[in-house]
Write a protein that holds these residues in place. Structure first.
Motif, PDB file in Angstrom:
ATOM      1  N   UNK A 157      71.390  36.135 -15.268  1.00  0.00           N
ATOM      2  CA  UNK A 157      70.072  36.596 -14.828  1.00  0.00           C
ATOM      3  C   UNK A 157      70.049  36.823 -13.341  1.00  0.00           C
ATOM      4  N   UNK A 182      53.023  38.296  -9.611  1.00  0.00           N
ATOM      5  CA  UNK A 182      52.995  36.962  -9.006  1.00  0.00           C
ATOM      6  C   UNK A 182      52.498  35.894  -9.975  1.00  0.00           C
ATOM      7  N   UNK A 202      64.060  37.252 -11.004  1.00  0.00           N
ATOM      8  CA  UNK A 202      62.891  37.721 -11.763  1.00  0.00           C
ATOM      9  C   UNK A 202      61.989  38.548 -10.853  1.00  0.00           C
ATOM     10  N   UNK A 210      65.906  28.602  -8.266  1.00  0.00           N
ATOM     11  CA  UNK A 210      66.840  29.188  -9.234  1.00  0.00           C
ATOM     12  C   UNK A 210      67.663  30.320  -8.624  1.00  0.00           C
ATOM     13  N   UNK A 265      58.673  30.667 -15.920  1.00  0.00           N
ATOM     14  CA  UNK A 265      59.638  29.575 -15.745  1.00  0.00           C
ATOM     15  C   UNK A 265      59.300  28.379 -16.629  1.00  0.00           C
ATOM     16  N   UNK A 286      55.084  36.066  -0.506  1.00  0.00           N
ATOM     17  CA  UNK A 286      54.994  34.714  -1.064  1.00  0.00           C
ATOM     18  C   UNK A 286      56.010  34.555  -2.189  1.00  0.00           C
ATOM     19  N   UNK A 287      56.660  33.405  -2.224  1.00  0.00           N
ATOM     20  CA  UNK A 287      57.697  33.112  -3.222  1.00  0.00           C
ATOM     21  C   UNK A 287      57.417  31.732  -3.811  1.00  0.00           C
ATOM     22  N   UNK A 288      57.532  31.620  -5.125  1.00  0.00           N
ATOM     23  CA  UNK A 288      57.332  30.317  -5.773  1.00  0.00           C
ATOM     24  C   UNK A 288      58.553  29.413  -5.583  1.00  0.00           C
ATOM     25  N   UNK A 289      58.293  28.105  -5.508  1.00  0.00           N
ATOM     26  CA  UNK A 289      59.380  27.135  -5.329  1.00  0.00           C
ATOM     27  C   UNK A 289      60.402  27.231  -6.462  1.00  0.00           C
ATOM     28  N   UNK A 290      59.937  27.378  -7.700  1.00  0.00           N
ATOM     29  CA  UNK A 290      60.864  27.384  -8.833  1.00  0.00           C
ATOM     30  C   UNK A 290      61.741  28.636  -8.795  1.00  0.00           C
ATOM     31  N   UNK A 291      61.172  29.728  -8.364  1.00  0.00           N
ATOM     32  CA  UNK A 291      61.926  30.982  -8.247  1.00  0.00           C
ATOM     33  C   UNK A 291      62.989  30.857  -7.154  1.00  0.00           C
ATOM     34  N   UNK A 346      59.893  19.616 -11.745  1.00  0.00           N
ATOM     35  CA  UNK A 346      59.660  20.982 -11.287  1.00  0.00           C
ATOM     36  C   UNK A 346      60.016  21.076  -9.802  1.00  0.00           C
ATOM     37  N   UNK A 396      54.375  24.439  -3.802  1.00  0.00           N
ATOM     38  CA  UNK A 396      54.955  25.355  -4.776  1.00  0.00           C
ATOM     39  C   UNK A 396      55.084  26.784  -4.276  1.00  0.00           C
ATOM     40  N   UNK A 397      54.690  27.027  -3.038  1.00  0.00           N
ATOM     41  CA  UNK A 397      54.764  28.409  -2.538  1.00  0.00           C
ATOM     42  C   UNK A 397      55.266  28.443  -1.092  1.00  0.00           C
ATOM     43  N   UNK A 404      62.047  26.910 -19.197  1.00  0.00           N
ATOM     44  CA  UNK A 404      62.502  25.512 -19.212  1.00  0.00           C
ATOM     45  C   UNK A 404      62.259  24.901 -20.590  1.00  0.00           C
ATOM     46  N   UNK A 434      54.973  34.369 -12.727  1.00  0.00           N
ATOM     47  CA  UNK A 434      56.228  33.675 -12.392  1.00  0.00           C
ATOM     48  C   UNK A 434      56.241  32.232 -12.919  1.00  0.00           C
ATOM     49  N   UNK A 435      55.218  31.444 -12.611  1.00  0.00           N
ATOM     50  CA  UNK A 435      55.261  30.041 -13.047  1.00  0.00           C
ATOM     51  C   UNK A 435      55.192  29.905 -14.570  1.00  0.00           C
TER      52      UNK A 435
END
Lengths: 411, 411
Positions: free
Chosen positions: A316, A323, A319, B52, A330, B44-49, B77, B31-32, A334, A326-327
């Motif tokens: 992958x 916006x 992504x 990974x 994920x 802006x980018x998410x923590x999980x993104x 998470x 988370x951001x 998971x 996204x969460x």
């Protein structure tokens, strides 16, 4: 062969259509033919459908049996002005506006009776979901003498037919006791259909390499995945043929992705929906090619049946989604990753040299445990891809040959 | 090369990501991550993104750059506990629960900024519909010297890039002045990607044959069609290379199936809907294979854009659909057949020896006028199929090489 069979009209294809049930009588209206069969079934066919599916040379090229009729060139919508049953058992119809008579083979009419269609989408072989609890080993067939038979020999066809029904129904079959000479896979594949080459070649070797261009070519564990999800249409089938396996570890892991998806839908419908909707990025991160494709991980047909799985965490890319998706995406991923670790899904087995597995690469997730490349043992699989089309065509040809033998035997 | 460039962290792929706009400053919540760029854009980018898509060896295998991280194995998470801008221009982040620091390349972050995604499905090249009124000739390029250049040479790449952009955007390109030696198509295809062989072979010859297994191999006119609609996934691209053409007649006919479909939708929305819904039977009626597939003639993506056309009257088997769908289906078909005869769609041209057309086989309808095989002239095309994936990958590689040259030139 009976006189009646001799007189039956051609069909618009090269198939053989046994007349298991003769026609009793026919009736017609302008736009509908009604056929009553000797077993009491009543079938209805539209005039336009009959006209387009005739087998004469105004409709099909007699050499190629491909259609030459263009309905839009007719002066009017085709209608029926007369219909009768011939002594041969054929059904003859007089069509307007052309004012000519066309005859239909009763075996073909019965086989294509859409007025009794139980499931217009009925597959060639019904899909059966499985888990490691309902199936502790792949369906396995002894193919030791298979390659010695000529292709098309009934004994070869019988084994191949069983194998293909297993692949179409369960997504997986294992043929055993094949030769272990490198390249044997070419001869095997020639019995199945045309290979689909990729940037990894026509046949690829799965073993640890010094300069790997894929995690598959290392000795590390591979999580359950499909191959080439980075393609618009990931290959439909994969063949893996074991040539050597004396390494410690490296057990094969296979699971039915359709069964996993249905479990996800039952337990976490919101995550299932997310995975059918969000288009993940699949990317190959290679030095010499750059394949990228955006697609959901689970694909359903219009009736909601799962038809394709696209999962491979190591293939992958980043992504790219709205916006707010996204969460949830994920969270669903998971959840799926956790589900894939539940032991009831994973069928584990050890390849013996001479084993060949054929599996549906859009349905099964396959992986392997890590193996130890440093103990003097070795692990060498050869693989290739085909499309699902190839084995469906092959299975239809096997069934066609069976019908021909039946008709000849009863003639 | 500047000192800053030397210190930038790795990316999770093998691509080159120029830093056209440096980062001005960063801020974070759990988370951001918020990145403010020197041109004023706020991303802006998410923590999980972020977690990974890191590029360290806990995330990707450094040799293959394929992911090894399994998010479901993390204790929790992923969240951000700190974020700062490095002197090199990189963005560094401290992640919980793992408590380690990962750095991100600013060019890569900017290129993958999903918080400013205009169209998450933005194609590599925008689709442009056309008719014979807006385009009187295929986009044509002089490829006389192309094969003399080494593959990967910037001059070769420039021509190929133009050709691929035409195929992706308009579905069609014509390369001219290529050699007329049989088999040249192999060398040409090697510049593009991996061929997709079929039961007609890897390369096929289109000329009149004494015992044809397809109407293509006769001299009759062929109505506009796609090739191999009998496959689950009809080939994405077709190449036709003209070796000889001294026959009378046999003009090529090409039309943009997407433009035809949009005209149908505008004029007869009920027929358009029918053709996106009813699954026609496509069948090959051959002696040695038996390919059958059920699919609508027009396929749209979830947003309603037409993405695939599947039309070939001579390759349809008997429609198997619910009884009440049959007449509406045929009414829609006849409407489409009539539309396909309107002159504004058909781009007609004559193949010159040395011409090569590359076209999208899931979009363009191609056909030919009848030709006269008995006048002493001859008509010989060689053809092959590829998948759309191959040319997208090739175009991405060409653009990647351009970026590498730019970065080197500015270093």
């Amino acid at each position: 062969m009976s006189a009646a069979a001799l007189e039956l009209p051609a069909t618009p294809d090269f198939d053989t259509w046994p007349v298991d049930t003769p026609v009793d009588h026919v009736a017609h209206q302008d736009r509908v033919l009604t056929v009553t069969w000797q077993d009491g079934r009543v079938s209805r066919y539209h005039s336009v459908w009959l006209r387009e599916n005739a087998a004469d040379q105004t409709t099909v090229n007699p050499k190629t049996r491909e259609r030459v009729l263009d309905l839009s060139q007719l002066a009017d919508w085709p209608t029926l002005t007369a219909a009768w049953l011939e002594d041969s058992g054929a059904v003859s119809i007089r069509f307007a506006p052309e004012q000519h008579t066309l005859s239909f083979h009763p075996g073909w009419l019965r086989a294509n009776d859409y007025s009794h269609l139980e499931d217009p989408d009925a597959p060639l072989v019904p899909t059966r979901h499985w888990t490691a609890e309902t199936r502790s080993d792949p369906i396995s067939l002894d193919a030791g003498r298979w390659l010695q038979h000529t292709d098309g020999d009934p004994a070869s066809d019988a084994l191949l037919g069983q194998a293909l029904e297993a692949v179409i129904g369960e997504g997986l079959v294992r043929l055993r006791n094949l030769p272990t000479v490198p390249g044997t896979l070419d001869a095997i594949a020639a019995r199945l259909g045309v290979l689909r080459p990729t940037n990894f070649g026509s046949l690829f070797d799965v073993r640890a390499k010094p300069d790997p261009d894929s995690n598959a070519y290392t000795s590390i564990a591979l999580p359950p995945h499909v191959d080439l999800p980075t393609r618009e249409y990931q290959p439909g089938l994969q063949l893996l043929h074991c040539l050597e396996n004396s390494a410690v570890g490296g057990q094969a892991v296979m699971m039915d992705g359709f069964a996993v998806a249905e479990t996800l839908r039952a337990r976490h419908p919101e995550h299932f929906d997310t995975l059918t909707r969000v288009r993940w990025c699949f990317a190959n991160t290679a030095k010499t090619s750059d394949h990228v494709w955006f697609e959901p991980m689970i694909k359903c047909d219009p009736s909601g049946r799962v038809t394709e799985i696209r999962v491979a965490d190591f293939l992958r890319g980043p992504l790219q989604a709205p916006f707010e998706d996204i969460e949830p995406a994920y969270a669903a991923l998971i959840c799926l990753q956790t589900l894939l670790k539940e032991p009831q899904f994973a069928l584990r087995f050890t390849y013996a040299p001479g084993d060949l597995v054929i599996f549906d690469n859009r349905r099964l997730l396959h992986g392997r445990d890590a193996f130890d490349p440093g103990t003097g043992g070795s692990r060498w699989l050869q693989g290739c891809y085909l499309e699902r089309d190839e084995i469906r065509s092959r299975l239809r040809m096997i069934r066609r040959a069976e019908r021909e033998r039946q008709v000849e035997a009863s003639g």
